[in-house]
Design an enzyme around this catalytic site. Structure first.
Site, PDB file in Angstrom:
ATOM      1  N   PHE A 228       0.823  -1.212   0.000  1.00  0.00           N
ATOM      2  CA  PHE A 228       0.000   0.000   0.000  1.00  0.00           C
ATOM      3  C   PHE A 228       0.857   1.262   0.000  1.00  0.00           C
ATOM      4  O   PHE A 228       0.593   2.204  -0.745  1.00  0.00           O
ATOM      5  CB  PHE A 228      -0.930   0.001   1.213  1.00  0.00           C
ATOM      6  CG  PHE A 228      -2.067  -0.952   1.069  1.00  0.00           C
ATOM      7  CD1 PHE A 228      -3.135  -0.645   0.253  1.00  0.00           C
ATOM      8  CD2 PHE A 228      -2.075  -2.169   1.731  1.00  0.00           C
ATOM      9  CE1 PHE A 228      -4.190  -1.518   0.085  1.00  0.00           C
ATOM     10  CE2 PHE A 228      -3.120  -3.053   1.577  1.00  0.00           C
ATOM     11  CZ  PHE A 228      -4.181  -2.734   0.765  1.00  0.00           C
TER      12      PHE A 228
ATOM     13  N   GLU B  28     -10.083 -12.577  12.924  1.00  0.00           N
ATOM     14  CA  GLU B  28     -10.714 -12.878  11.644  1.00  0.00           C
ATOM     15  C   GLU B  28     -10.510 -14.346  11.262  1.00  0.00           C
ATOM     16  O   GLU B  28     -11.442 -15.009  10.783  1.00  0.00           O
ATOM     17  CB  GLU B  28     -10.159 -11.937  10.560  1.00  0.00           C
ATOM     18  CG  GLU B  28     -10.746 -10.526  10.698  1.00  0.00           C
ATOM     19  CD  GLU B  28     -10.016  -9.444   9.908  1.00  0.00           C
ATOM     20  OE1 GLU B  28     -10.535  -8.322   9.839  1.00  0.00           O
ATOM     21  OE2 GLU B  28      -8.930  -9.717   9.377  1.00  0.00           O
TER      22      GLU B  28
END
Lengths: 427, 427
Positions: free
Chosen positions: A11, A167
């Site tokens: 990113f 998660e």
């Protein structure tokens, strides 16, 4: 022409490169891989919900139309700070400005022997390896006549209850409870035990306490056992040993996943050695207010590799921080070229989210706390929007929609050259 | 209850298992892999058009609703024909009827050392390895300053001009001409050389001569150089040596793909040793008119492993033959259980197709010869229809549609634990 070299196509690096488009300088993005990976969805590949190709986009395609940018598939091996040159595995590349966005790997706190047993989740290969491990465990359980050993195959331990651990635990619970429910003849996948261990007293410590509690409640409702305040002392192919304040415990489990520690890239060491950078204890590079290495205004460090406090708190190693840092660095480079003054970097926190399962999640958006289906829904929306390519957005949307209706996980493949029969069989 | 055991979850095994649904017998499907692979589209994974997950479907999901069927992820290692039992890597499994549908691998005609240099295309791992090799070649060319060496990186040799070789060559040409066209700064991918070698005088020898000629014309239009009637004598990391009727030639190339020979699974040998089966020269099992092994009416062999002539011609190793054989074997098992008489197997040839590229293909459907866009269109339609899952049909349709409009290949990832820098560098 000013030459900007960027190490790393995550990113930070990608957003820096893109923000330098149209400008009169040459941009070279160096990465060992030919694709940008959307790491926030990596756990969905590890749990068979998405395919690798759906969360990765070729860097060349992302920068195809940016005529001043070129992509180099190469290993950035070392730095010659005096001559301003990055040493590659083959050749070298000179720079006027260097942006190091080399990211982080997992860290086993000195227990490197745990890595092959308890893989972490940072690369696509990690994800397919974890997927292999999880799916193979159910297959082995189906074949195992001995109830004790079968129980070990159906026990899943996740070390680390940050967003990735939470998660993974939630997705594993859904696999066991729903996705695999009708697929086996000898076992009941819903009898699996999923344990989430952490050294700290609560899950998602970066989140407000009320949201940690909400996340824990949602995990428990999915059947995940949360075991806080423990220290893992041993991981072997047969299970995990950990110590609590008062005792030493043992879990027999053949599947252990690592979501605990993160270690910055070796580029921290390289910058320390070659450019005199100072590192924090974990190995992150301490940077100035403009994200440069002290004494080297031409070298920026961004993303997970950078150590930067804001209002007394370390900026977390998450995608939004890296993206904003990437854009900021591009603006500094342009301000300098235009001889404009440079303002210090400031992270604007739009919020953060963690998803736990279907209609389950927690988060803070614009200062408002969310949990349950609304957090889940915002998470889905945000992640779809930030995926790098329109085609991938459509494919992921389709997979998610189909999965929501049918509970089906479409990418349930046991692949890799360690074919199932070569899977390490615990004794 | 009658116990049918099926070895292999390819087209033959899967279609046999499915045709035995609702019947009062137990069906066990044994496979080393947890998924059914749609092999006819494997070359699309190898050339970055599709993702592995889109052409593979978990066997458990395909047989989920078939209550009399169970799937076993195991290696079928040997046979005890006397006691009617299949020896697994761990344990064994008794049968009343055995269906061996173990398929084939590639074959290097005794030159096994060529395998790591010139990979064949049979498994998903093969496909991602070839994808890695193809994409890495362009990356290496981009970095290579020496024009000779660059030319070697941009030269692709495919050995074998059957359907797989032709499809690979056509896809490679499209990658070079269109997909990568604007992605590099130092090289022009469209300058790549793609060479298709075969021992026989024409491509697609199983097709009528006029269609071979049409296929060759279409390949040439894409820029593929077809080199027929040659014998490959050496493959090394720097290129290929071959002999023609009059001379010995050498091509400098770093990417060589193998689409020439096929070798039946080791189960041919096992059946020869344990059940007295006779093999043909390639190692296929010669079967009776009802596809059983002579002397063993309880053992069937189907698919690529079976040798069966019809009207004096060997049935080809293609999916439609395996599917029809699978269904036929199921009907024989049921006829026998009902004490009905059994008719011999007869393959009904609906046709065959090979695709060469966008709007390009050849084939015969219902006796009518097709070429050009109509063959291409029928190919697309047929392959979409036969994909095992509705979701995959939608995903593949989307990818194809998107690719048709944009030339974009969505699964252009260089993955695998041999990361690019470890790629074997030719000297």
């Amino acid at each position: 022409m000013h030459r900007a070299v960027i190490i790393g196509g995550g990113f930070g690096g990608l957003y820096a490169a893109r923000a330098l488009r149209h400008e009169k300088l040459s941009v070279t993005l160096v990465d060992r891989r030919n694709f940008h990976l959307f790491q926030p969805l990596l756990y969905q590949v590890a749990t068979g919900a998405l395919s690798p190709g759906e969360i990765a986009a070729p860097l060349r395609v992302l920068l195809r139309k940016q005529k001043n940018a070129q992509v180099l598939l190469a290993e950035a091996a070392d730095l010659d700070a005096t001559n301003r040159s990055v040493i590659l595995d083959k050749g070298e590349i000179p720079y006027d400005t260097l942006v190091v966005a080399a990211g982080a790997r997992h860290f086993y706190f000195g227990h490197d022997s745990w890595e092959p047993i308890a893989p972490g989740l940072k690369s696509l290969e990690d994800a397919t390896r974890i997927r292999h491990k999880i799916l193979y465990a159910f297959e082995a359980a189906e074949r195992e006549p001995d109830p004790e050993r079968r129980r070990s195959w159906l026990t899943f331990v996740i070390v680390g209850a940050g967003p990735t651990g939470v998660e993974l635990a939630g997705a594993l619970a859904e696999i066991a409870n729903d996705s695999l429910r009708h697929d086996f003849r000898s076992i009941h996948p819903e009898e699996s035990r999923i344990l989430l261990l952490d050294a700290l007293p609560r899950v998602l410590t970066a989140f407000p306490e009320s949201l940690s509690a909400a996340a824990e409640r949602q995990l428990i409702r999915l059947g995940v056992r949360v075991i806080p305040s423990v220290r893992v002392t041993e991981i072997d192919p047969n299970g995990v040993t950990y110590s609590t304040a008062t005792s030493i415990e043992r879990i027999e489990a053949h599947t252990v996943l690592w979501a605990a520690g993160v270690k910055p890239s070796p580029w921290g060491e390289i910058l320390a050695r070659r450019a005199g950078a100072e590192l924090d204890r974990a190995g992150r590079v301490k940077v100035n207010a403009d994200l440069t290495v002290p004494g080297h205004p031409e070298i920026f460090v961004i993303g997970d590799l950078a150590y930067r406090e804001q209002d007394g708190v370390l900026l977390p190693g998450i995608a939004p921080v890296a993206m904003q840092e990437g854009r900021y660095v591009a603006s500094v480079i342009l301000d300098r070229l235009g001889s404009r003054s440079v303002r210090p970097f400031r992270y604007f926190d739009k919020g953060y989210l963690a998803v736990i399962g279907r209609n389950k999640g927690v988060g803070v958006i614009g200062g408002v706390k969310l949990h349950g289906w609304i957090a889940w829904f915002v998470w889905l929306f945000v992640h779809l929007m930030y995926l790098a390519q329109a085609l991938n957005r459509v494919l992921v949307f389709l997979r998610w929609g189909y999965q929501y209706v049918t509970f089906y996980r479409g990418a349930r493949l046991i692949t890799g050259d360690d074919s199932p029969k070569h899977q390490e069989e615990p004794r």
